[in-house]
Write a protein that holds these residues in place. Sequence first.
Motif, PDB file in Angstrom:
ATOM      1  N   THR A  79      13.300  32.793  19.815  1.00  0.00           N
ATOM      2  CA  THR A  79      12.400  33.666  19.073  1.00  0.00           C
ATOM      3  C   THR A  79      12.412  35.030  19.752  1.00  0.00           C
ATOM      4  N   VAL A  80      11.782  36.005  19.142  1.00  0.00           N
ATOM      5  CA  VAL A  80      11.669  37.322  19.750  1.00  0.00           C
ATOM      6  C   VAL A  80      10.185  37.601  19.951  1.00  0.00           C
ATOM      7  N   PRO A  81       9.713  37.707  21.178  1.00  0.00           N
ATOM      8  CA  PRO A  81      10.438  37.428  22.416  1.00  0.00           C
ATOM      9  C   PRO A  81      10.656  35.922  22.577  1.00  0.00           C
ATOM     10  N   PRO A  82      11.600  35.544  23.439  1.00  0.00           N
ATOM     11  CA  PRO A  82      11.870  34.111  23.632  1.00  0.00           C
ATOM     12  C   PRO A  82      10.626  33.375  24.140  1.00  0.00           C
ATOM     13  N   GLN A  83      10.411  32.185  23.611  1.00  0.00           N
ATOM     14  CA  GLN A  83       9.307  31.347  24.073  1.00  0.00           C
ATOM     15  C   GLN A  83       9.887  30.224  24.916  1.00  0.00           C
ATOM     16  N   VAL A  84       9.294  30.039  26.073  1.00  0.00           N
ATOM     17  CA  VAL A  84       9.751  29.003  26.999  1.00  0.00           C
ATOM     18  C   VAL A  84       8.675  27.937  27.081  1.00  0.00           C
TER      19      VAL A  84
END
Length: 128
Positions: A79-84
């Motif tokens: 995703t933007v921003p990446p989800q961790v």
Amino acid sequence: MTTLPATNPHSDPSCRAVSELLGRVGDKWTVLVVKQLEEGPRRFNAMKRDIGGISQQMLTRTLKALERDGMVSRTVHPTVPPQVEYALTDLGRSLAVPVMALAAWSFEHLPQIHANRAAYDGELSKAA
């Protein structure tokens, strides 16, 4: 029942390895992270918010150590921003069993321990 070798723990590599591992899994931050993840996968900021007093650096260090040992998995969602997201592995879930038992024991006995500390500290102040 497993018996431990009767050797000097500083000279036996297996004892040093067990000592290192016990140091990590017995660390207060590891216990709190495992407790959080025992409830299900969590994002970094949610864990940081819910674990009172842990710094971003310490949470990162704890998660990396648990990931290195294979107890935690790290999933990056595109995703933007990446989800961790972090989750316990099967090995981590097996660690959660004694960790949760220790946490339950701590909560159950905390009032008694506080009372014992107060009594002990009172006796020390009388002796001084």
